[in-house]
Motif scaffolding. Structure first.
Motif, mmCIF file in Angstrom:
data_model
loop_
_atom_site.group_PDB
_atom_site.id
_atom_site.type_symbol
_atom_site.label_atom_id
_atom_site.label_comp_id
_atom_site.label_asym_id
_atom_site.label_seq_id
_atom_site.Cartn_x
_atom_site.Cartn_y
_atom_site.Cartn_z
ATOM 1 N N UNK A 171 0.842 -1.207 0.000
ATOM 2 C CA UNK A 171 0.000 0.000 0.000
ATOM 3 C C UNK A 171 0.875 1.254 0.000
ATOM 4 N N UNK A 172 1.910 1.246 0.833
ATOM 5 C CA UNK A 172 2.809 2.392 0.919
ATOM 6 C C UNK A 172 3.478 2.649 -0.438
ATOM 7 N N UNK A 173 3.890 1.571 -1.111
ATOM 8 C CA UNK A 173 4.510 1.706 -2.444
ATOM 9 C C UNK A 173 3.499 2.300 -3.424
ATOM 10 N N UNK A 174 2.274 1.795 -3.402
ATOM 11 C CA UNK A 174 1.260 2.278 -4.349
ATOM 12 C C UNK A 174 0.881 3.736 -4.077
ATOM 13 N N UNK A 175 1.016 4.146 -2.839
ATOM 14 C CA UNK A 175 0.721 5.550 -2.506
ATOM 15 C C UNK A 175 1.722 6.518 -3.135
ATOM 16 N N UNK A 176 2.834 5.976 -3.633
ATOM 17 C CA UNK A 176 3.799 6.840 -4.340
ATOM 18 C C UNK A 176 3.211 7.333 -5.669
ATOM 19 N N UNK A 177 2.175 6.632 -6.179
ATOM 20 C CA UNK A 177 1.572 7.012 -7.467
ATOM 21 C C UNK A 177 0.512 8.093 -7.273
ATOM 22 N N UNK A 178 0.978 9.251 -6.853
ATOM 23 C CA UNK A 178 0.034 10.340 -6.572
ATOM 24 C C UNK A 178 -0.764 10.750 -7.807
ATOM 25 N N UNK A 179 -0.151 10.606 -9.001
ATOM 26 C CA UNK A 179 -0.842 11.013 -10.226
ATOM 27 C C UNK A 179 -1.976 10.051 -10.594
ATOM 28 N N UNK A 180 -2.023 8.879 -9.947
ATOM 29 C CA UNK A 180 -2.983 7.838 -10.322
ATOM 30 C C UNK A 180 -4.040 7.588 -9.252
ATOM 31 N N UNK A 181 -4.068 8.417 -8.227
ATOM 32 C CA UNK A 181 -4.861 8.087 -7.040
ATOM 33 C C UNK A 181 -6.355 7.940 -7.285
ATOM 34 N N UNK A 182 -6.855 8.463 -8.411
ATOM 35 C CA UNK A 182 -8.294 8.319 -8.651
ATOM 36 C C UNK A 182 -8.663 6.894 -9.101
ATOM 37 N N UNK A 183 -7.673 6.088 -9.412
ATOM 38 C CA UNK A 183 -7.965 4.730 -9.893
ATOM 39 C C UNK A 183 -8.441 3.848 -8.739
ATOM 40 N N UNK A 184 -9.559 3.151 -8.985
ATOM 41 C CA UNK A 184 -10.210 2.432 -7.888
ATOM 42 C C UNK A 184 -9.323 1.324 -7.314
ATOM 43 N N UNK A 185 -8.465 0.732 -8.151
ATOM 44 C CA UNK A 185 -7.645 -0.383 -7.655
ATOM 45 C C UNK A 185 -6.470 0.067 -6.801
ATOM 46 N N UNK A 186 -6.255 1.376 -6.678
ATOM 47 C CA UNK A 186 -5.187 1.859 -5.791
ATOM 48 C C UNK A 186 -5.717 2.149 -4.380
ATOM 49 N N UNK A 187 -6.953 1.814 -4.159
ATOM 50 C CA UNK A 187 -7.594 2.038 -2.871
ATOM 51 C C UNK A 187 -7.063 1.052 -1.821
ATOM 52 N N UNK A 188 -6.691 1.584 -0.668
ATOM 53 C CA UNK A 188 -6.090 0.755 0.388
ATOM 54 C C UNK A 188 -7.010 -0.393 0.824
ATOM 55 N N UNK A 189 -8.294 -0.077 0.978
ATOM 56 C CA UNK A 189 -9.248 -1.101 1.412
ATOM 57 C C UNK A 189 -9.318 -2.236 0.386
ATOM 58 N N UNK A 190 -9.294 -1.852 -0.894
ATOM 59 C CA UNK A 190 -9.316 -2.868 -1.945
ATOM 60 C C UNK A 190 -8.072 -3.755 -1.876
ATOM 61 N N UNK A 191 -6.898 -3.139 -1.729
ATOM 62 C CA UNK A 191 -5.640 -3.908 -1.708
ATOM 63 C C UNK A 191 -5.651 -4.919 -0.553
ATOM 64 N N UNK A 192 -6.133 -4.470 0.613
ATOM 65 C CA UNK A 192 -6.201 -5.390 1.759
ATOM 66 C C UNK A 192 -7.255 -6.486 1.543
ATOM 67 N N UNK A 193 -8.403 -6.117 0.976
ATOM 68 C CA UNK A 193 -9.478 -7.111 0.776
ATOM 69 C C UNK A 193 -9.043 -8.188 -0.222
ATOM 70 N N UNK A 194 -8.371 -7.745 -1.261
ATOM 71 C CA UNK A 194 -7.873 -8.656 -2.302
ATOM 72 C C UNK A 194 -6.876 -9.651 -1.674
ATOM 73 N N UNK A 195 -5.945 -9.130 -0.892
ATOM 74 C CA UNK A 195 -4.949 -9.997 -0.243
ATOM 75 C C UNK A 195 -5.615 -10.927 0.776
ATOM 76 N N UNK A 196 -6.684 -10.454 1.439
ATOM 77 C CA UNK A 196 -7.423 -11.307 2.385
ATOM 78 C C UNK A 196 -8.153 -12.414 1.636
ATOM 79 N N UNK A 197 -8.760 -12.050 0.497
ATOM 80 C CA UNK A 197 -9.469 -13.049 -0.309
ATOM 81 C C UNK A 197 -8.517 -14.187 -0.680
ATOM 82 N N UNK A 198 -7.345 -13.830 -1.146
ATOM 83 C CA UNK A 198 -6.364 -14.855 -1.553
ATOM 84 C C UNK A 198 -5.832 -15.600 -0.346
ATOM 85 N N UNK A 199 -5.736 -14.920 0.789
ATOM 86 C CA UNK A 199 -5.316 -15.588 2.019
ATOM 87 C C UNK A 199 -6.346 -16.622 2.464
ATOM 88 N N UNK A 200 -7.635 -16.250 2.422
ATOM 89 C CA UNK A 200 -8.705 -17.157 2.844
ATOM 90 C C UNK A 200 -8.695 -18.445 2.008
#
Ligand SMILES: [Zn+2]
Length: 211
Positions: free
Chosen positions: A165-194
């Motif tokens: 998440x911290x690395x992706x936050x470096x992409x300030x020019x892209x922040x409107x993209x839905x897949x750069x959302x912190x909640x999404x990144x964590x949910x995706x990783x949780x889905x694969x973890x489950x």
């Protein structure tokens, strides 16, 4: 079982694809002392919001890969035009062949052959051609995949997803993209973890695995 691959090359059609597809894995591998290289084929200056300097994504990928622990001299940025990688397929292939000679990776990450984005698909096809004798895993980008075979998993801890998440936050020019959302990144990783009864994970298609 720890994987014995120690020299890793991440192929990203555009800056940010590698961090999205395998940022947690990169963070974990760097922690384990693996040598990780990152090659971006386009810094997509044509897709930048109006008025931003042309080198914005170049600066952002430098910061993002640095946050994942990739040394500056392990970052390669190629100057291809976004959405037109297929026009330069042979040059992309030759670049990869050169990377194979120079870096001698024993594991390569690429987008999925099931990725719908034309640049991602080109990198996937040329990667399979260039790295015929190398183990290859393909990373997931759900917004570009209709099908994805979750064949391999890398177990991750919260700290690895925090770094992603911290690395992706470096992409300030892209922040409107839905897949750069912190909640999404964590949910995706949780889905694969489950899927593998752990907390967090990233998943990969196995293109080739050499033991
Ligand atoms: Zn991309």
């Amino acid at each position: 079982m720890e994987i014995t691959k120690n020299k890793v090359l991440v192929l990203a059609p555009h800056t940010d694809d590698g961090e999205l597809g395998c940022g947690g894995t990169i963070a974990k591998f760097r922690e384990e002392g693996k040598d990780v290289y990152y090659a971006a084929f386009s810094s997509a200056k044509e897709s930048l919001p109006h008025g931003m300097p042309d080198n914005t994504l170049e600066l952002e990928v430098r910061e993002a890969t640095n946050r994942l622990g990739i040394p500056e001299d392990h970052l390669i940025i190629k100057p291809y035009t976004v959405r037109k990688l297929n026009y330069e397929r042979q040059n992309v292939l030759e670049d990869m062949v050169q990377m194979k000679k120079d870096l001698r990776p024993d594991l390569v990450f690429m987008p999925s052959p099931n990725d719908l984005h034309q640049d991602h698909y080109t990198v996937a096809m040329e990667c399979m051609r260039a790295f015929k004798e190398v183990s290859i895993l393909a990373y997931e980008l759900p917004w570009n995949n209709i099908n994805f075979n979750t064949q391999a998993f890398v177990k991750l801890d919260k700290k690895h997803i925090d770094k992603k998440v911290h690395a992706l936050e470096a992409y300030e020019s892209q922040m409107k993209r839905s897949y750069l959302n912190k909640e999404f990144i964590f949910s995706w990783a949780r889905t694969r973890g489950v899927q593998i009864k752990t907390t967090y994970a990233e998943t990969f298609e196995v293109i080739r695995w050499i033991i």
